[in-house]
Write a protein that holds these residues in place. Sequence first.
Motif, PDB file in Angstrom:
ATOM      1  N   THR A  47      -8.144  -7.100  -5.961  1.00 13.25           N
ATOM      2  CA  THR A  47      -7.548  -6.897  -4.651  1.00 13.25           C
ATOM      3  C   THR A  47      -8.524  -6.152  -3.740  1.00 13.25           C
ATOM      4  O   THR A  47      -9.158  -5.190  -4.166  1.00 13.25           O
ATOM      5  N   ASP A  48      -8.632  -6.572  -2.490  1.00 22.85           N
ATOM      6  CA  ASP A  48      -9.475  -5.909  -1.504  1.00 22.85           C
ATOM      7  C   ASP A  48      -8.734  -4.694  -0.957  1.00 22.85           C
ATOM      8  O   ASP A  48      -7.875  -4.812  -0.078  1.00 22.85           O
ATOM      9  N   ASN A  50      -9.868  -2.217   0.818  1.00 32.17           N
ATOM     10  CA  ASN A  50     -10.243  -1.818   2.183  1.00 32.17           C
ATOM     11  C   ASN A  50      -9.332  -2.468   3.216  1.00 32.17           C
ATOM     12  O   ASN A  50      -8.938  -1.844   4.190  1.00 32.17           O
ATOM     13  N   ALA A  51      -8.989  -3.739   2.999  1.00 31.24           N
ATOM     14  CA  ALA A  51      -8.096  -4.426   3.935  1.00 31.24           C
ATOM     15  C   ALA A  51      -6.698  -3.827   3.881  1.00 31.24           C
ATOM     16  O   ALA A  51      -6.014  -3.731   4.895  1.00 31.24           O
ATOM     17  N   LEU A  52      -6.269  -3.417   2.681  1.00 29.08           N
ATOM     18  CA  LEU A  52      -4.936  -2.834   2.546  1.00 29.08           C
ATOM     19  C   LEU A  52      -4.861  -1.441   3.165  1.00 29.08           C
ATOM     20  O   LEU A  52      -3.819  -1.035   3.657  1.00 29.08           O
ATOM     21  N   ALA A  54      -6.131  -0.529   5.871  1.00 31.86           N
ATOM     22  CA  ALA A  54      -5.866  -0.688   7.302  1.00 31.86           C
ATOM     23  C   ALA A  54      -4.375  -0.845   7.583  1.00 31.86           C
ATOM     24  O   ALA A  54      -3.914  -0.551   8.672  1.00 31.86           O
ATOM     25  N   THR A  94       1.170  -8.274   3.713  1.00 36.42           N
ATOM     26  CA  THR A  94       1.104  -8.078   5.161  1.00 36.42           C
ATOM     27  C   THR A  94       2.198  -7.106   5.573  1.00 36.42           C
ATOM     28  O   THR A  94       3.294  -7.124   5.011  1.00 36.42           O
TER      29      THR A  94
END
Length: 184
Positions: A47-48, A50-52, A54, A94
Amino acid sequence: MKPRIFLLMVLAGGLLAACSPYKVLRSQTHQSPETVSNYRSYEFVETDLNALAAMAVTPERVEALKAAIARQLDARGYVRGADNPDLLVNIGLTVAEKTQTRETDIREAPRYIGQYRYSWRSQTVPVGTYREGTVNVDVVDARKNELFWEGAVSSVLTRKTGTDAGLDKAMSRLFEKFPGRNTR
C-alpha cells in the motif's frame, strides 16, 4: 407471550438489523465458480502510505483494514502466504468531503404582496458537511494477472465506523458474496 407481540418484536428486530451504516457499492466475481478450487493462498499488494497520509489515513488503520479483510478470507478457506500466493489483494481507499443538503418548500417562501410577476422556486440549501469513506478491494489471480473478484463498500466516517469492530462489520458485508473454498 402472545403470538402477535412476538411477531411484531421479530419484525422490528429484522428492520433494525437491516439498517446498516455500510453500503455495498459493488461485489462481483469475474471468473467462473470452478476456478475457486485453483486458489489456496493470498497476499496483500504493498500500500502507498504517502497517498493515504494526504487523506489523513494512518498506517495503523490500514493494517486494521488488512486484518479485517484477512479474517474474511481466512473464514472462507484461504491461507495468507507470502512466498508464492495464488491471489493478490489490492486495497484502495478514498475519503471525500460531502455536503448535506435539503430542499426548501413553500412554507419557507417570504410573505410578499405587491410586486407583479413575483415567483418563488424551491432550492437546495446546504445544511452541513460530513466525510464519506470508500474501500475498494480487488482480488487478482497472481499467475494470470486477471481480476478474480472486486468489491467496494462506503460509509459515513464516524467514531463507530472507524473502529476495528466497525471495519469488521463493513468487510463482513462486503465479502458476503465472495466465493469461498469451504462453501461447497
